[in-house]
Write a protein that holds these residues in place. Structure first.
Motif, PDB file in Angstrom:
ATOM      1  N   VAL A 156       8.191   2.603 -12.128  1.00  0.00           N
ATOM      2  CA  VAL A 156       7.344   1.700 -11.337  1.00  0.00           C
ATOM      3  C   VAL A 156       7.579   1.847  -9.828  1.00  0.00           C
ATOM      4  O   VAL A 156       6.664   2.188  -9.076  1.00  0.00           O
ATOM      5  CB  VAL A 156       7.521   0.225 -11.760  1.00  0.00           C
ATOM      6  CG1 VAL A 156       6.476  -0.640 -11.066  1.00  0.00           C
ATOM      7  CG2 VAL A 156       7.433   0.064 -13.274  1.00  0.00           C
ATOM      8  N   THR A 157       8.788   1.577  -9.381  1.00  0.00           N
ATOM      9  CA  THR A 157       9.033   1.567  -7.932  1.00  0.00           C
ATOM     10  C   THR A 157       8.713   2.920  -7.299  1.00  0.00           C
ATOM     11  O   THR A 157       8.014   2.991  -6.271  1.00  0.00           O
ATOM     12  CB  THR A 157      10.501   1.202  -7.632  1.00  0.00           C
ATOM     13  OG1 THR A 157      10.800  -0.030  -8.282  1.00  0.00           O
ATOM     14  CG2 THR A 157      10.725   1.044  -6.137  1.00  0.00           C
ATOM     15  N   PHE A 187       5.085   3.457  -7.006  1.00  0.00           N
ATOM     16  CA  PHE A 187       4.487   2.800  -5.830  1.00  0.00           C
ATOM     17  C   PHE A 187       4.628   3.688  -4.594  1.00  0.00           C
ATOM     18  O   PHE A 187       3.684   3.840  -3.808  1.00  0.00           O
ATOM     19  CB  PHE A 187       5.154   1.445  -5.577  1.00  0.00           C
ATOM     20  CG  PHE A 187       4.473   0.277  -6.242  1.00  0.00           C
ATOM     21  CD1 PHE A 187       4.714  -0.020  -7.580  1.00  0.00           C
ATOM     22  CD2 PHE A 187       3.564  -0.527  -5.552  1.00  0.00           C
ATOM     23  CE1 PHE A 187       4.084  -1.095  -8.207  1.00  0.00           C
ATOM     24  CE2 PHE A 187       2.931  -1.607  -6.156  1.00  0.00           C
ATOM     25  CZ  PHE A 187       3.195  -1.893  -7.500  1.00  0.00           C
ATOM     26  N   SER A 241       2.358   6.686  -4.930  1.00  0.00           N
ATOM     27  CA  SER A 241       0.961   6.279  -4.727  1.00  0.00           C
ATOM     28  C   SER A 241       0.667   6.083  -3.249  1.00  0.00           C
ATOM     29  O   SER A 241      -0.409   6.425  -2.755  1.00  0.00           O
ATOM     30  CB  SER A 241       0.676   4.983  -5.492  1.00  0.00           C
ATOM     31  OG  SER A 241       0.904   5.162  -6.868  1.00  0.00           O
ATOM     32  N   ARG A 242       1.639   5.491  -2.565  1.00  0.00           N
ATOM     33  CA  ARG A 242       1.466   5.277  -1.125  1.00  0.00           C
ATOM     34  C   ARG A 242       1.292   6.605  -0.388  1.00  0.00           C
ATOM     35  O   ARG A 242       0.379   6.769   0.428  1.00  0.00           O
ATOM     36  CB  ARG A 242       2.672   4.516  -0.569  1.00  0.00           C
ATOM     37  CG  ARG A 242       2.536   4.173   0.901  1.00  0.00           C
ATOM     38  CD  ARG A 242       3.736   3.355   1.421  1.00  0.00           C
ATOM     39  NE  ARG A 242       3.449   2.915   2.767  1.00  0.00           N
ATOM     40  CZ  ARG A 242       2.754   1.823   3.061  1.00  0.00           C
ATOM     41  NH1 ARG A 242       2.311   1.040   2.096  1.00  0.00           N
ATOM     42  NH2 ARG A 242       2.495   1.498   4.313  1.00  0.00           N
TER      43      ARG A 242
END
Lengths: 255, 255, 255, 255
Positions: A121-122, A125, A128-129
């Protein structure tokens, strides 16, 4: 001087799975390929293989899937001097990294939970950024896209089960991220998509503990190259008909 | 000397929401109530209120929703000397803590992601561990249960949206945990359940920014006491018909 | 004398939507095309168009989407004398027929319900029976398939809403059928797949009541040709990685 | 002269299942009970039993679950002269009728499909119409409701499987109806809810073919009385926190 499309993939294991198959396929399709993984040897081996086959690949090892390390690798990729001429335009990013843990709940440690959440997850993120920020700089191409962000999901993304609490928590979380991004950035012609891999993939690792019947029967296990083809299809979808989510499983899979 | 049932709840905010309402209701039903939250003042105020009303409550403040702090509070609860006679048997645990963040994706920081995952997921793993370990020591009661573990979910547990990437990642993860636990521990007569709260709850905080029409119209917002009643109902379900998941929304909610 | 692959599609409307686009695409790919619909004029016009373009198509009008009529058309197709030499092997069947009704519940008549269920579900059972029986006679091809059965679904297949009770009942039912078939016949190398079309499709009909902004903006509406391409992709998936369900929506669709 | 609440239930089988248990429970809670089923003997026996126990029940046999017959029974109920004084106000309606069929797809007949759709869906539309029209005449009660419409669903409402094509098509369709109604009529303070019964229910019929271990172990099968209690709970939910859907399964059910 022309711009070449760039494909970034995180998570290539030992080079026999989904991430590596996608890297090979997008390289064949004319993409420059940036490989991200923790294992520098695997990266270099795969990059070498792709380059020998006439593609253009480079490895970007990272120490771990922390937020910072994952995000900063995009700077390294942007700064990379490719051997061929021309600038790069990041057009496809595949988050294929992950961290599986299968244990009865009471055996799951704090570390297991944290590793699953950080990697699944982290870090996603951060990835994705990096991808979205790069995509936003692109023009909309002939298919109506600035870029495609692909996520490799799993059965555990839609179903918690008796030994998957930590893994499913991570994969559910990743799916939530992908849906949120699909809704937010579709409006900016950034395509975000999530594949639910529902079955075992034939890799060096799975071959080491599965029986011959499974290994040799293409109806029973996923071929990483077939998953890669589905990713290519998703990338090639035009703006009028984008898929957020699809499932992929072998013909004979019981589900 | 008889054993008294114990209700543990984490997440009571300022004492006007779901956690506090559940604490009051279970206290009325004869449960000892252990209150967990970061705000010691709120805890003490609510405990005082319950005790004044003839219940028996104690506050267990924690510094943060880290895994360690959340798990160790179960030791503190076990060691607590209650004012009335008799030992305690932890029978109901409610994970109502959470951390919401609503931001466009590019405004979401590393810290936002980590806070959401830690509070909504990692701490819930610790809380679940504490509860399950306690439940396993219980006899099966007349309803066929060793204990009930309740999770407060949200719309964001089943749908990612344009400003909910970090929040939904946490709430999806929590839902995965709850389903995994329900499947694993049902067989041991431990009931795990997840409520999807699909709407705004009337609290001190929501009252401060919502308009009068919303505040005064019971068709438009959830009443924390009604949610608490649904939790009591779930706890009272007998072994033959357990609910893993239900949704709760106001009569006039658009969905 | 070689065998030619046959594509059967039911539901081509006036020839400007998904069914017709798929017919054109599969004809281009070398399939014989059997067109099923209630409107003989549309069938003949589309068949003529495909034949003029070098394809091979024939229309099979049916009086209505009753079970019997829908099933018996497969006999007609099997008995058809194609103009080119060689026998046919039914390899792809697309159920694109449907019946939409959007009304407040109290305006929905018995007839509305029956029409929705008959067209969306009962006829789809008959169509599936015809297709599966034909597929079972096929050899497994180089992709590991005896045949592919495609269903056109809709948002109403996964969400009931205030004016969709009758339509959603039909589309949910169709989705149930498709999932059951996918699970039962995957083991026999028959691929069953369901596409959730989540948005408006640009057709002659939608063009007649939509505004110019919508008609002219490819980010806002689905192109039937793009849906057809997704169907071709699904047909071309090999046995190791089959999709049961995917969603398709325009880039800017709010969902 | 006071008004008495009326509970209508369709589908009571031989009087040992969910519909009958609900009828008994609502009778105990002071509701007049109108029983609808095809078997007049079962109806009369159950009505007699409830009346002997101090309740007030009447049977309304119908020839079949056609749309017309199902809808017109509401007229019969409205015209019924109850033995006690006072008019009736229809407050709770339970659609518990259904038609199960478990067969490999190629064994499913046209008749099987039509029976499943008629009983599980078409008749449910008629029943819903009768109930909603009656509810709309009611005042909003102290819980914020004009009435509650309950639907008995099944695992087959959310998952198609290898022998459930026809059954799942019906149960999916029923679920679509319930969701559409919940969204449309919540705004009018009519509560619509759907229970997914995920497991076997102990009835006269299931007892006839199940083994003793299953029959005697309350962790393995649903008790119809427990399902009835959940229905009563749903009816008693106040306007601030309504459930559309919950699942119910035995503690030890594998899912």
């Amino acid at each position: 001087m022309s711009t070449r499309p760039l494909f970034v993939v995180a998570g290539i294991g030992n080079g026999s799975g989904t991430g590596a198959a996608a890297a090979r396929l997008f390289a064949q399709k004319g993409y420059r390929v940036a490989l991200i993984a923790r294992n520098a040897d695997s990266l270099n081996r795969l990059a070498g293989e792709i380059n020998s086959a006439g593609g253009e690949a480079a490895g970007f090892p990272i120490s771990d899937y922390s937020y910072g390390a994952t995000l900063s690798v995009f700077d390294n990729i942007a700064a990379h001097k490719w051997s061929s001429a021309g600038s790069s335009s990041l057009r496809v990013a595949l988050w294929n990294a992950g961290s599986g843990v299968w244990k009865p709940f009471l055996d799951v440690t704090e570390k297991d939970v944290e590793t699953s959440l950080q990697t699944n997850v982290t870090a996603a993120f951060a990835f994705s950024r990096g991808a979205v920020l790069a995509f936003k700089q692109n023009d909309i191409d002939e298919r109506g896209k600035r870029g495609t962000l692909l996520f490799t999901g799993a059965t555990a993304a839609i179903r918690g089960n008796v030994t998957t609490s930590a893994f499913a928590a991570g994969k559910f979380g990743l799916r939530a991220l992908s849906q949120s991004l699909a809704k937010e950035f579709g409006k900016e012609n950034i395509h975000v998509t999530h594949a639910i891999i529902d079955g075992g993939i034939l890799t060096d690792r799975s071959s080491s503990y599965r029986d011959e019947a499974w290994i040799n029967n293409p109806d029973l296990r996923l071929d990483a190259n077939s998953i890669a083809k589905s990713y290519l299809y998703l990338v090639e979808q035009d703006r009028s008909a984008w898929t957020w989510e699809l499932d992929l499983r072998p013909a004979h899979e019981k589900w």
